[in-house]
Scaffold this motif. Structure first.
Motif, PDB file in Angstrom:
ATOM      1  N   ASN A  98      57.629 -16.796  -8.235  1.00 12.70           N
ATOM      2  CA  ASN A  98      58.162 -15.786  -7.320  1.00 12.70           C
ATOM      3  C   ASN A  98      57.284 -14.549  -7.189  1.00 12.70           C
ATOM      4  OD1 ASN A  98      58.599 -14.499  -9.734  1.00 12.70           O
ATOM      5  ND2 ASN A  98      60.852 -14.543  -9.610  1.00 12.70           N
ATOM      6  N   SER A  99      56.047 -14.670  -7.682  1.00 14.63           N
ATOM      7  CA  SER A  99      55.065 -13.610  -7.412  1.00 14.63           C
ATOM      8  C   SER A  99      54.278 -14.003  -6.178  1.00 14.63           C
ATOM      9  CB  SER A  99      54.131 -13.414  -8.611  1.00 14.63           C
ATOM     10  OG  SER A  99      53.321 -14.570  -8.796  1.00 14.63           O
ATOM     11  N   GLY A 142      53.447  -8.779  -0.342  1.00 11.80           N
ATOM     12  CA  GLY A 142      54.647  -8.140  -0.830  1.00 11.80           C
ATOM     13  C   GLY A 142      55.814  -8.317   0.116  1.00 11.80           C
ATOM     14  N   GLY A 143      57.014  -8.027  -0.388  1.00 16.97           N
ATOM     15  CA  GLY A 143      58.228  -8.025   0.420  1.00 16.97           C
ATOM     16  C   GLY A 143      58.578  -9.391   0.966  1.00 16.97           C
ATOM     17  N   TYR A 146      58.870 -26.232  -1.022  1.00 15.87           N
ATOM     18  CA  TYR A 146      60.094 -25.494  -1.322  1.00 15.87           C
ATOM     19  C   TYR A 146      59.825 -24.030  -1.698  1.00 15.87           C
ATOM     20  CZ  TYR A 146      62.297 -30.075  -1.343  1.00 15.87           C
ATOM     21  OH  TYR A 146      62.758 -31.324  -0.985  1.00 15.87           O
ATOM     22  N   GLY A 147      58.578 -23.614  -1.692  1.00 14.63           N
ATOM     23  CA  GLY A 147      58.264 -22.223  -1.998  1.00 14.63           C
ATOM     24  C   GLY A 147      58.751 -21.827  -3.374  1.00 14.63           C
ATOM     25  N   GLU A 148      59.472 -20.700  -3.438  1.00 16.82           N
ATOM     26  CA  GLU A 148      59.943 -20.165  -4.710  1.00 16.82           C
ATOM     27  C   GLU A 148      61.224 -20.838  -5.206  1.00 16.82           C
ATOM     28  OE1 GLU A 148      60.422 -16.021  -4.104  1.00 16.82           O
ATOM     29  OE2 GLU A 148      58.359 -15.700  -3.394  1.00 16.82           O
ATOM     30  N   GLU A 149      61.814 -21.728  -4.404  1.00 14.39           N
ATOM     31  CA  GLU A 149      63.079 -22.355  -4.788  1.00 14.39           C
ATOM     32  C   GLU A 149      62.885 -23.331  -5.957  1.00 14.39           C
ATOM     33  OE1 GLU A 149      64.790 -24.218  -1.397  1.00 14.39           O
ATOM     34  OE2 GLU A 149      64.839 -22.378  -0.187  1.00 14.39           O
ATOM     35  N   HIS A 150      63.991 -23.588  -6.659  1.00 13.09           N
ATOM     36  CA  HIS A 150      64.038 -24.578  -7.750  1.00 13.09           C
ATOM     37  C   HIS A 150      62.970 -24.334  -8.819  1.00 13.09           C
ATOM     38  CE1 HIS A 150      66.626 -26.502  -4.864  1.00 13.09           C
ATOM     39  NE2 HIS A 150      65.606 -26.794  -4.037  1.00 13.09           N
ATOM     40  N   PRO A 169      63.326 -20.324 -15.193  1.00 14.62           N
ATOM     41  CA  PRO A 169      63.890 -19.114 -14.562  1.00 14.62           C
ATOM     42  C   PRO A 169      63.176 -17.849 -15.080  1.00 14.62           C
ATOM     43  CG  PRO A 169      65.623 -20.553 -15.383  1.00 14.62           C
ATOM     44  CD  PRO A 169      64.335 -21.071 -15.952  1.00 14.62           C
ATOM     45  N   THR A 170      62.893 -16.923 -14.167  1.00 17.00           N
ATOM     46  CA  THR A 170      62.196 -15.675 -14.535  1.00 17.00           C
ATOM     47  C   THR A 170      62.788 -14.510 -13.758  1.00 17.00           C
ATOM     48  OG1 THR A 170      60.524 -15.873 -12.798  1.00 17.00           O
ATOM     49  CG2 THR A 170      60.047 -16.953 -14.917  1.00 17.00           C
ATOM     50  N   GLY A 171      62.342 -13.323 -14.107  1.00 17.30           N
ATOM     51  CA  GLY A 171      62.697 -12.142 -13.332  1.00 17.30           C
ATOM     52  C   GLY A 171      61.868 -12.082 -12.061  1.00 17.30           C
ATOM     53  N   ALA A 172      62.156 -11.093 -11.221  1.00 17.53           N
ATOM     54  CA  ALA A 172      61.462 -10.964  -9.934  1.00 17.53           C
ATOM     55  C   ALA A 172      59.985 -10.664 -10.149  1.00 17.53           C
ATOM     56  CB  ALA A 172      62.115  -9.856  -9.118  1.00 17.53           C
ATOM     57  N   ASN A 173      59.177 -11.212  -9.227  1.00 12.80           N
ATOM     58  CA  ASN A 173      57.734 -10.943  -9.172  1.00 12.80           C
ATOM     59  C   ASN A 173      57.068 -11.235 -10.511  1.00 12.80           C
ATOM     60  OD1 ASN A 173      55.411 -10.185  -7.787  1.00 12.80           O
ATOM     61  ND2 ASN A 173      55.594  -8.036  -8.411  1.00 12.80           N
TER      62      ASN A 173
END
Length: 370
Positions: A301-302, A306-307, A344-348, A352-356
């Motif tokens: 998810n990095s 940005g955004g 699927y990009g950032e999915e699945h 599991p991690t925190g944002a970015n």
């Protein structure tokens, strides 16, 4: 000679091939038949009461070819044993020497009545013989009436006659075979029967022209040899249940096999280790029954953007990573038509991690062999 001919005909009939399988009767059936009768010469005892006397004469009553028939209703118990009630009729023509005054007899007589029979069908399969024929044996007891119309004459003025109708106990022995016709429940039979009537009853009266004598006549034991064919129909003709089929377990379902290919951050190019894993997956697809190869691309998810633009960028990156793996599989010999790719990009995420957060295990492509 007549007896030998009939025996030969019965034997040939029993040898006739029939394309079917032998049948054991269960439940009700009907049976009708008829054929040739050979009645043996019968001894007669004439007792004369004329003028208060008690004179006795012995004569013979000869027989020639005759015929007979029967109809029966029975029940099969399913184990080879059958019980039946039968009606019988026998007609015999008379001819032969009487041994009295050189006379010969002529005329006819008949027997009619009924029997209760017990019959046993022999299943040849128990002897290892699979043939469309069922031999049977049996015996019966019953009651027959005999109706006699006999005439005696020697051509020199001597003549006589015997008339009467009287009944008594009778018995029979049965040997035969039933042949399946291929029609359910319908069989053709061939059989021999010996019917006996003890001579314990009187048949009527007689009269002789030489002495105008009159009296009563009794018969010795009477034997009828019957050679007959018949038709039999069993009503309960449900086919036997089919033999149980051996259980064959369904083929084991091979679980899907998954290979993971990992990527550097923000990269879609394959590393040396990644190419090795793709080669292993390509090799495995040729050794197991594979119907479909699924290639799914993912990112962490990095993002280098940005955004909201970052999520869109990562979706495209996951597709590029899946395309890279597909191209490598094709180079390793896998048909392109067998490969489905998805991004699927950032999915699945795998972890599991925190944002970015940059997580190496989430930057991956899954190769799934179905």
């Amino acid at each position: 000679m007549r007896l030998r001919k009939v025996l030969l005909a019965t034997t040939l009939m029993a040898a006739a091939p029939v394309a079917a399988s032998a049948t054991t009767i269960t439940g009700p059936y009907v049976d009708v038949g008829g054929g040739y009768d050979l009645t043996l010469t019968q001894g007669m005892h004439m007792r004369d009461y004329t003028n208060g006397g008690a004179n006795s004469r012995k004569q013979n009553m000869g027989h020639k070819s005759g015929w007979g028939g029967y109809g029966s209703f029975g029940w099969g118990f399913g184990n080879g044993l059958r019980a039946e009630v039968e009606g019988t009729y026998i007609r015999s023509n008379l001819s032969g020497s009487s041994h009295y005054n050189g006379a010969h007899n002529s005329g006819k007589d008949s027997s009619y009545g009924g029997f209760v029979n017990l019959v046993y069908d022999i299943d040849l399969k128990q002897f290892g013989i699979d043939a469309p024929v069922t031999p049977f044996i049996g015996a019966g007891a019953g009651y027959l009436w005999t109706d006699q119309h006999a005439n005696y004459s020697n051509g020199n003025g001597f003549s006589g006659k015997v008339r009467g109708n009287r009944g008594g106990f009778a018995y029979q022995a049965i040997v035969g075979a039933a042949f399946d016709t291929g029609i359910p429940g319908f069989q053709v039979t061939a059989q021999y029967r010996m019917i006996g009537q003890p001579g314990s009853f009187r048949n009527g009266s007689y009269n002789y022209s030489d002495s105008e004598s009159a009296g009563h006549v009794g018969s010795n034991h009477r034997f009828n040899n019957m050679f007959m064919v018949g038709l039999r129909y069993a009503f309960d003709t449900a086919p036997p249940p089919p033999p149980a089929q051996p259980y064959t377990p369904p083929p084991a379902v091979t679980p899907a096999r998954t290979y993971l290919v990992f990527f550097d951050w923000d990269k879609s190019a394959l590393t040396a280790r990644a190419r090795q894993i793709v080669a292993e997956a390509a090799q495995a697809s040729t050794h197991v029954q594979t119907t479909r190869i699924e290639v799914n691309g993912y990112t962490d998810n990095s993002s280098a953007r940005g955004g909201a633009a970052g999520a869109k960028y990562n979706m495209g990156l996951s597709i590029r990573r899946a395309d890279s793996v597909k191209a490598e599989l094709v180079r390793d010999g896998v048909p392109a038509s067998a490969i489905d790719i998805h991004g699927y990009g950032e999915e699945h995420p795998l972890v599991p991690t925190g944002a970015n957060t940059r997580e190496p295990q989430n930057r991956r492509v899954e190769i799934i062999l179905h």
